[in-house]
Design a protein around this motif. Structure first.
Motif, PDB file in Angstrom:
ATOM      1  N   PHE A 166      -3.679  34.649  17.252  1.00 19.94           N
ATOM      2  CA  PHE A 166      -3.657  36.043  16.769  1.00 19.94           C
ATOM      3  C   PHE A 166      -2.422  36.295  15.904  1.00 19.94           C
ATOM      4  CE2 PHE A 166      -6.741  39.090  18.557  1.00 19.94           C
ATOM      5  CZ  PHE A 166      -7.509  38.235  19.321  1.00 19.94           C
ATOM      6  N   ILE A 167      -1.259  35.845  16.407  1.00 23.34           N
ATOM      7  CA  ILE A 167      -0.003  36.086  15.684  1.00 23.34           C
ATOM      8  C   ILE A 167      -0.062  35.439  14.303  1.00 23.34           C
ATOM      9  CG2 ILE A 167       2.469  35.568  15.644  1.00 23.34           C
ATOM     10  CD1 ILE A 167       2.395  35.685  18.718  1.00 23.34           C
ATOM     11  N   MET A 168      -0.489  34.171  14.286  1.00 23.53           N
ATOM     12  CA  MET A 168      -0.544  33.437  13.024  1.00 23.53           C
ATOM     13  C   MET A 168      -1.468  34.154  12.044  1.00 23.53           C
ATOM     14  SD  MET A 168      -1.773  29.526  12.553  1.00 23.53           S
ATOM     15  CE  MET A 168      -3.490  29.920  12.859  1.00 23.53           C
ATOM     16  N   PHE A 169      -2.607  34.559  12.549  1.00 22.96           N
ATOM     17  CA  PHE A 169      -3.569  35.245  11.711  1.00 22.96           C
ATOM     18  C   PHE A 169      -2.958  36.535  11.142  1.00 22.96           C
ATOM     19  CE2 PHE A 169      -7.427  37.833  11.038  1.00 22.96           C
ATOM     20  CZ  PHE A 169      -8.082  36.968  10.179  1.00 22.96           C
ATOM     21  N   GLY A 170      -2.247  37.261  11.981  1.00 22.98           N
ATOM     22  CA  GLY A 170      -1.598  38.507  11.546  1.00 22.98           C
ATOM     23  C   GLY A 170      -0.638  38.262  10.391  1.00 22.98           C
ATOM     24  N   HIS A 171       0.172  37.236  10.513  1.00 15.89           N
ATOM     25  CA  HIS A 171       1.139  36.952   9.447  1.00 15.89           C
ATOM     26  C   HIS A 171       0.444  36.502   8.170  1.00 15.89           C
ATOM     27  CE1 HIS A 171       4.655  37.574  11.823  1.00 15.89           C
ATOM     28  NE2 HIS A 171       4.349  36.647  12.709  1.00 15.89           N
ATOM     29  N   PHE A 206      -2.890  42.647  14.997  1.00 15.84           N
ATOM     30  CA  PHE A 206      -3.051  41.272  15.462  1.00 15.84           C
ATOM     31  C   PHE A 206      -1.778  40.736  16.104  1.00 15.84           C
ATOM     32  CE2 PHE A 206      -6.789  41.217  12.676  1.00 15.84           C
ATOM     33  CZ  PHE A 206      -7.678  40.572  13.511  1.00 15.84           C
ATOM     34  N   ILE A 207      -0.636  41.032  15.490  1.00 19.27           N
ATOM     35  CA  ILE A 207       0.620  40.490  16.028  1.00 19.27           C
ATOM     36  C   ILE A 207       0.968  41.159  17.372  1.00 19.27           C
ATOM     37  CG2 ILE A 207       3.085  40.131  15.563  1.00 19.27           C
ATOM     38  CD1 ILE A 207       2.321  40.058  12.563  1.00 19.27           C
ATOM     39  N   VAL A 208       0.666  42.454  17.466  1.00 20.94           N
ATOM     40  CA  VAL A 208       0.914  43.163  18.732  1.00 20.94           C
ATOM     41  C   VAL A 208       0.100  42.529  19.862  1.00 20.94           C
ATOM     42  CG1 VAL A 208       0.394  45.327  19.944  1.00 20.94           C
ATOM     43  CG2 VAL A 208       1.647  45.382  17.782  1.00 20.94           C
ATOM     44  N   ILE A 209      -1.192  42.354  19.631  1.00 20.99           N
ATOM     45  CA  ILE A 209      -2.049  41.747  20.661  1.00 20.99           C
ATOM     46  C   ILE A 209      -1.585  40.313  20.942  1.00 20.99           C
ATOM     47  CG2 ILE A 209      -4.407  41.027  21.263  1.00 20.99           C
ATOM     48  CD1 ILE A 209      -4.128  44.022  21.183  1.00 20.99           C
ATOM     49  N   GLY A 210      -1.353  39.558  19.866  1.00 19.64           N
ATOM     50  CA  GLY A 210      -0.972  38.154  20.022  1.00 19.64           C
ATOM     51  C   GLY A 210       0.324  37.987  20.802  1.00 19.64           C
ATOM     52  N   THR A 211       1.319  38.783  20.471  1.00 20.84           N
ATOM     53  CA  THR A 211       2.596  38.650  21.179  1.00 20.84           C
ATOM     54  C   THR A 211       2.447  39.065  22.636  1.00 20.84           C
ATOM     55  OG1 THR A 211       3.611  39.293  19.087  1.00 20.84           O
ATOM     56  CG2 THR A 211       5.073  39.092  20.968  1.00 20.84           C
ATOM     57  N   GLY A 212       1.625  40.080  22.871  1.00 21.31           N
ATOM     58  CA  GLY A 212       1.369  40.485  24.250  1.00 21.31           C
ATOM     59  C   GLY A 212       0.759  39.351  25.055  1.00 21.31           C
ATOM     60  N   LEU A 227       2.135  26.476  17.318  1.00 21.80           N
ATOM     61  CA  LEU A 227       0.837  26.232  17.954  1.00 21.80           C
ATOM     62  C   LEU A 227       0.527  24.740  18.028  1.00 21.80           C
ATOM     63  CD1 LEU A 227      -1.617  28.928  16.576  1.00 21.80           C
ATOM     64  CD2 LEU A 227      -1.200  28.382  18.972  1.00 21.80           C
ATOM     65  N   ILE A 228       0.833  24.039  16.932  1.00 21.51           N
ATOM     66  CA  ILE A 228       0.559  22.593  16.909  1.00 21.51           C
ATOM     67  C   ILE A 228       1.392  21.900  17.990  1.00 21.51           C
ATOM     68  CG2 ILE A 228       0.796  20.480  15.530  1.00 21.51           C
ATOM     69  CD1 ILE A 228       0.124  22.188  13.049  1.00 21.51           C
ATOM     70  N   ILE A 284      -1.674  31.892  26.155  1.00 16.21           N
ATOM     71  CA  ILE A 284      -0.621  31.630  25.165  1.00 16.21           C
ATOM     72  C   ILE A 284      -1.239  31.130  23.858  1.00 16.21           C
ATOM     73  CG2 ILE A 284       1.306  30.090  24.586  1.00 16.21           C
ATOM     74  CD1 ILE A 284       2.010  30.071  27.567  1.00 16.21           C
ATOM     75  N   PHE A 285      -2.185  30.204  24.000  1.00 15.26           N
ATOM     76  CA  PHE A 285      -2.786  29.630  22.795  1.00 15.26           C
ATOM     77  C   PHE A 285      -3.479  30.703  21.949  1.00 15.26           C
ATOM     78  CE2 PHE A 285      -6.212  27.614  20.418  1.00 15.26           C
ATOM     79  CZ  PHE A 285      -5.478  26.729  19.666  1.00 15.26           C
ATOM     80  N   TYR A 286      -4.319  31.511  22.600  1.00 16.58           N
ATOM     81  CA  TYR A 286      -5.003  32.556  21.839  1.00 16.58           C
ATOM     82  C   TYR A 286      -3.998  33.526  21.226  1.00 16.58           C
ATOM     83  CZ  TYR A 286      -9.336  30.867  23.883  1.00 16.58           C
ATOM     84  OH  TYR A 286     -10.394  30.070  24.236  1.00 16.58           O
ATOM     85  N   GLY A 287      -2.938  33.810  21.979  1.00 19.24           N
ATOM     86  CA  GLY A 287      -1.895  34.700  21.460  1.00 19.24           C
ATOM     87  C   GLY A 287      -1.317  34.160  20.166  1.00 19.24           C
ATOM     88  N   GLY A 288      -1.004  32.868  20.174  1.00 19.14           N
ATOM     89  CA  GLY A 288      -0.437  32.245  18.976  1.00 19.14           C
ATOM     90  C   GLY A 288      -1.386  32.333  17.789  1.00 19.14           C
TER      91      GLY A 288
END
Ligand code: LEU
Length: 487
Positions: A94-99, A117-123, A190-191, A88-92
């Motif tokens: 990735f998502i943040m980075f994508g945005h 990035f968001i696709v991988i992160g959300t997955g 994430l925080i 979950i943490f790594y996913g978050g």
């Protein structure tokens, strides 16, 4: 595994962590989507990319499909390598980075990288954050279902707020600023996850359930490595030679959206770990799965076709304030949040007398169908070009949400119950595949909207959903019987 506490509205404190992690993740996801469609097809001088509108809708659908398809990877990584918490943490991240990437002024190439990035992160994040909810409760804990309902609220509260904030900033000021705010939402999530998770989640999600054995590791990593390399090489050649256009990519995703669940079903059915009763349940699940695909195909067009409809066919000003068209994306979650308690009460009151799951799915299809059929009226009355009252959209979103409340909460739990025991870890991703498949099909459907009349488009898809619903209703006794004791 269970953390028997009640520090958060009578539920384990861990639910607080999961509630706000998912709240902010959905805030970022739906905030971005609320403006993404406009960002893609608005003209360059309006701050957009100037893409063709049909293509923009198709990209929205491809992106939406991949976001849920990647849940398979996220579920697998958590189950076999990292455990849910770390995944979950790594996913978050990735998502943040994508945005944040999209917050930079840039064109279509940055957009596609950001989507990746968001696709991988959300997955990585979405299926796992949902499955930790279940870990908060002992198997015998009667608060479990209520816990999932509260969690479903967090999804929709985040989705409600996002278009109002990200939408306003994105559409009234600057798209990139809007995407940045979506990224900040994920950062907040994430925080909260990191800071409160340590205290509240206990050991939940830290263990790896079914770790890869050392001898498997090498084999699996080599295979994945080779596969990834092949995809990259094929992609690079495809782009270089001009064969791999967005349209071709969309066709590949549409095919995958159909092929992946098909293989999944064949695999589950033929596995030697699947018992005879479980085989019957797998068969019973197929019509339910297909109904859910039909349902999401319509529901998800609320973010594509109906979003563009809100933007081009209605106009809403309150005093001197122009309501941004992205605000219409708040209607679905608003109706979910306000009506979900009513449905919960209704099911409680009806107890055993409530409709069976297949029947609920059939009714959901009727409502989805109606939500499109009502859109034929403004199409007819306006001749298809004049501005129409935004209330038509409100009615359409209302109807589809009635369907969503019949289908979505039951759908997840019935997936868990009907899937064979040996596949328990993957049921969350299996349910998300209904939306992935739906949007994979939408990637083609939404292009049709540009070439036929509104009247025909809404009429055809609305009727299709209703016909589908009738078939499910007629088959419902057979499906129920094949479910072998599950209801
Ligand atoms: N609105 C839901 C969510 O974002 C859709 C999902 C069940 C496919 O979680």
């Amino acid at each position: 595994k269970s953390v028997p506490q009640n520090g958060f509205v009578g539920h384990p404190k861990g639910l607080f962590t999961l509630f706000f992690t998912e709240f902010w993740e959905r805030f970022s996801y739906y905030g971005m989507r609320a403006i993404l469609i406009f960002f893609m097809y608005y003209e360059l001088h309006e701050g957009g990319l100037g893409l063709d509108r049909g293509l923009a809708n198709s990209i929205m659908a491809i992106y939406g499909s991949l976001v849920y398809m990647s849940g398979i990877i996220g579920g697998w990584i958590a189950d076999r390598i990292l455990g849910t918490r770390r995944t979950i943490f790594y996913g978050g991240v990735f998502i943040m980075f994508g945005h944040f990437l999209l917050a930079l002024p840039g064109g279509a190439s940055i957009l596609f990288v950001s989507m990746f990035f968001i696709v991988i992160g959300t997955g990585l994040l979405k299926p796992n954050v949902s499955s930790i909810v279940g870990d908060m409760y002992a198997d015998t804990d009667s608060r479990r279902d209520a816990g999932f309902s509260i969690f479903y609220m967090s999804i929709n509260m985040g989705s409600f707020l996002a278009p109002l904030i990200v939408g306003t900033i994105g559409q009234q000021y600057n798209f990139h600023l809007g995407f940045g705010v979506a990224g900040i939402g994920m950062l907040v999530g994430l925080i909260i996850f990191k800071l409160t998770g340590k205290k509240y989640l206990g050991l939940a999600g830290l263990q790896v359930n079914n770790p890869l054995l050392p001898e498997e590791r090498k084999k699996v990593f080599t295979r994945f490595g080779i596969l990834a390399l092949l995809i990259i090489i094929a992609g690079a050649i495809g782009i270089k030679t001009g064969v791999l256009t967005v349209n071709v990519f969309g066709l590949i995703i549409t095919a995958l959206g159909i092929v992946i669940p098909t293989l999944y079903f064949i695999y589950m059915y033929r596995s030697e770990k699947t018992t005879k009763d479980e085989k019957s349940r797998v068969l019973a699940y197929i019509p339910l799965f297909l109904s859910a695909v039909m349902f999401w195909a319509i529901q998800e067009q609320g973010a594509t076709i109906l979003a563009t409809y809100a933007d081009s066919r209605t106009r809403l000003d309150i005093g001197s304030f122009h309501i941004p068209s992205s605000w219409f994306q708040s209607l679905n979650p608003l109706f979910v949040v306000t009506m979900a308690p009513l449905f919960a009460m209704l099911w409680m009151k009806w107890g055993d007398k409530q409709p069976s799951t297949p029947r609920k799915f059939a009714y959901a299809l009727f409502f989805a169908g109606l939500s499109f059929l009502v859109m034929m009226l403004p199409a007819y009355l306006s001749g298809g070009t004049d501005l129409v009252s935004p209330l038509w959209l409100v009615l359409s979103f209302f109807l589809v949400v009635v369907g969503e409340l019949l289908l979505s909460p039951v759908g997840l739990s019935v997936t868990t119950k009907l899937a064979p025991k040996a596949f328990a870890a993957q049921t969350m991703s299996l349910w998300f595949l209904t939306s992935a498949a739906a949007q994979a099909i939408n990637a083609q459907l939404v292009k049709v909207y540009e070439v036929v009349s509104e009247f025909t488009y809404f009429g055809f898809l609305g009727s299709l959903a209703i016909v589908f619903g009738i078939i499910i209703l007629v088959l419902s006794p057979i499906i129920s019987k094949a479910m072998r004791g599950i209801n």
